[in-house]
Design a protein around this motif. Structure first.
Motif, PDB file in Angstrom:
ATOM      1  N   GLY A  46      37.052  35.939  33.908  1.00 58.18           N
ATOM      2  CA  GLY A  46      37.669  36.598  35.252  1.00 58.18           C
ATOM      3  C   GLY A  46      36.393  37.133  36.077  1.00 58.18           C
ATOM      4  O   GLY A  46      36.311  37.076  37.393  1.00 58.18           O
ATOM      5  N   LEU A  47      35.425  38.002  35.429  1.00 56.30           N
ATOM      6  CA  LEU A  47      34.379  38.543  36.070  1.00 56.30           C
ATOM      7  C   LEU A  47      33.634  37.505  36.846  1.00 56.30           C
ATOM      8  O   LEU A  47      32.836  37.753  37.864  1.00 56.30           O
ATOM      9  CB  LEU A  47      33.737  39.609  35.005  1.00 56.30           C
ATOM     10  CG  LEU A  47      34.332  40.836  34.668  1.00 56.30           C
ATOM     11  CD1 LEU A  47      33.842  41.298  33.158  1.00 56.30           C
ATOM     12  CD2 LEU A  47      34.392  42.036  35.829  1.00 56.30           C
ATOM     13  N   ALA A  48      33.058  36.626  35.851  1.00 50.77           N
ATOM     14  CA  ALA A  48      32.365  35.548  36.319  1.00 50.77           C
ATOM     15  C   ALA A  48      32.708  34.699  37.438  1.00 50.77           C
ATOM     16  O   ALA A  48      32.068  34.435  38.593  1.00 50.77           O
ATOM     17  CB  ALA A  48      31.972  34.374  35.088  1.00 50.77           C
ATOM     18  N   ALA A  49      33.989  34.570  37.534  1.00 48.93           N
ATOM     19  CA  ALA A  49      34.796  33.833  38.675  1.00 48.93           C
ATOM     20  C   ALA A  49      34.708  34.626  39.925  1.00 48.93           C
ATOM     21  O   ALA A  49      34.786  33.950  40.887  1.00 48.93           O
ATOM     22  CB  ALA A  49      36.275  33.510  38.064  1.00 48.93           C
ATOM     23  N   ALA A  50      34.836  35.860  39.713  1.00 52.07           N
ATOM     24  CA  ALA A  50      34.599  36.735  41.193  1.00 52.07           C
ATOM     25  C   ALA A  50      33.194  36.723  41.842  1.00 52.07           C
ATOM     26  O   ALA A  50      32.988  36.826  42.977  1.00 52.07           O
ATOM     27  CB  ALA A  50      34.871  38.166  40.490  1.00 52.07           C
ATOM     28  N   ARG A  51      32.171  36.022  41.265  1.00 46.98           N
ATOM     29  CA  ARG A  51      30.889  35.708  41.896  1.00 46.98           C
ATOM     30  C   ARG A  51      30.412  37.177  42.370  1.00 46.98           C
ATOM     31  O   ARG A  51      29.614  36.819  43.686  1.00 46.98           O
ATOM     32  CB  ARG A  51      30.858  34.806  42.727  1.00 46.98           C
ATOM     33  CG  ARG A  51      31.429  33.477  42.127  1.00 46.98           C
ATOM     34  CD  ARG A  51      31.427  32.343  43.272  1.00 46.98           C
ATOM     35  NE  ARG A  51      32.082  30.990  42.320  1.00 46.98           N
ATOM     36  CZ  ARG A  51      31.204  30.060  41.475  1.00 46.98           C
ATOM     37  NH1 ARG A  51      29.934  30.585  41.187  1.00 46.98           N
ATOM     38  NH2 ARG A  51      31.629  29.220  40.769  1.00 46.98           N
ATOM     39  N   VAL A  52      30.541  38.350  41.787  1.00 47.28           N
ATOM     40  CA  VAL A  52      29.970  39.436  42.411  1.00 47.28           C
ATOM     41  C   VAL A  52      29.145  40.188  41.348  1.00 47.28           C
ATOM     42  O   VAL A  52      28.374  41.193  41.760  1.00 47.28           O
ATOM     43  CB  VAL A  52      31.019  40.258  43.317  1.00 47.28           C
ATOM     44  CG1 VAL A  52      31.505  39.613  44.437  1.00 47.28           C
ATOM     45  CG2 VAL A  52      32.106  40.536  42.257  1.00 47.28           C
ATOM     46  N   VAL A  53      29.267  39.841  40.291  1.00 44.95           N
ATOM     47  CA  VAL A  53      28.676  40.523  39.088  1.00 44.95           C
ATOM     48  C   VAL A  53      27.457  39.967  38.626  1.00 44.95           C
ATOM     49  O   VAL A  53      27.243  38.729  38.454  1.00 44.95           O
ATOM     50  CB  VAL A  53      29.503  40.744  37.949  1.00 44.95           C
ATOM     51  CG1 VAL A  53      28.977  41.458  36.710  1.00 44.95           C
ATOM     52  CG2 VAL A  53      31.059  41.319  38.311  1.00 44.95           C
TER      53      VAL A  53
END
Length: 240
Positions: A46-53
Motif C-alpha cells: 500500500g505504501l509503494a502504491a501511494a508513490r510518495v514514499v
C-alpha cells in the motif's frame, strides 16, 4: 510552522514489532497472513502504491529481520529499505526505526496492522505535511453512540478515530522522542508530538484503514481482499 520542504524525501517507519496477543495467531501479528500474504507485506504494498514514499524502515521483533527481508524482497526493490529490531514498547520500536532515518524531511509512522490503508490516505498525509503542517493524522468519524464512565452521552460529532500513517516533519518527531517523558501516557506518535506543543492537523482517513487486532478483524480483512479482487477483475466480455 517549520514544515517540510516540497522536495524533501519521505521516509516511512513501518512498525511491525508487536506480539499480537489479542489476535492469538501463534506468531507476531505483522507476520500473520491474509490471502497467503503477511500483513506487513500488504502494508508495504500500500505504501509503494501511494508513490510518495522514498525510503522504508521496517521495525520487527528481534530475530525476524532476515525473514522480513525475504518477505519484502519483491515489494521494496525500487526503494531504499532497512529492517531493524524493535524494542520493548511501541514507542521504543518507533525510536529504533527513526534512528536509522537519514536525509528525509517528512517521516511517516505506519502500523503494519493497518495493512489495507488505501494509497490515497498515505498521499494525503504526505501532502499535508509538505503544505506546512508539522504533525498530521488521518482519522474517521465515530458512528457508535458513546457514553463516558459516568453514563453520560458523549457528543460524537466532535470525535474522530485516529489511524495511521501519521506524518511529521522529521525534526519535530525527533525532538518528541528525545523527551519522551513529556508525552507520558501518549498512545501514538501524534500524542507524543502534541505534548511538546505542536498542533496536530487531522485529514480524512478511510474505513479500510482499520487495525487488525482480533480474529474477527482477520475475517474482515479476508473479505476486503475478495472485494478488492472483484472490483479489479474485468467484467465478463470486456477486453483484458
Amino acid at each position: 510552522m517549520a514544515g517540510a520542504g516540497g522536495g524533501s524525501p519521505v521516509a516511512c517507519v513501518l512498525v511491525a514489532a508487536g506480539a499480537g496477543v489479542r489476535l492469538a495467531a501463534g506468531r507476531p501479528k505483522a507476520f500473520v497472513t491474509v490471502g497467503d500474504v503477511a500483513l506487513l507485506v500488504h502494508a508495504a504494498r500500500g505504501l509503494a502504491a501511494a508513490r510518495v514514499v522514498d525510503r522504508l524502515v521496517v521495525v520487527v521483533p528481534v530475530g525476524l529481520e532476515g525473514e522480513t527481508r525475504q518477505l519484502l524482497r519483491d515489494v521494496t526493490g525500487a526503494w531504499s529499505c532497512a529492517v531493524v529490531a524493535g524494542g520493548a514498547t511501541r514507542q521504543a520500536s518507533v525510536a529504533a526505526g527513526l534512528a536509522v532515518v537519514e536525509d528525509a524531511g517528512v517521516v511517516l509512522v505506519h502500523d503494519a496492522a493497518r495493512a489495507f490503508t488505501p494509497p490515497e490516505v498515505v498521499a494525503r498525509v504526505v501532502a499535508a505535511v509538505r503544505a506546512g503542517h508539522d504533525a498530521v493524522v488521518p482519522a474517521v468519524a465515530v458512528h457508535d453512540t458513546l457514553r463516558d464512565v459516568t453514563g453520560a452521552v458523549v457528543d460524537r460529532s466532535r470525535l474522530r478515530a485516529v489511524q495511521t500513517p501519521q506524518g511529521f516533519s522529521v525534526d519535530v518527531l525527533r525532538r518528541a522522542h528525545a523527551v519522551p517523558a513529556a508525552g507520558r501516557g501518549a498512545t501514538d506518535d501524534a500524542g507524543l508530538v502534541e505534548a511538546t506543543g505542536v498542533l496536530v492537523r487531522v485529514v480524512d482517513g478511510h474505513g479500510e484503514s482499520f487495525k487488525v487486532t482480533t480474529p474477527l478483524d482477520l475475517v474482515l480483512a479476508a473479505a476486503l481482499l475478495v472485494s478488492r479482487a472483484d472490483v479489479a477483475a474485468p467484467l465478463p466480455g470486456t477486453p483484458s
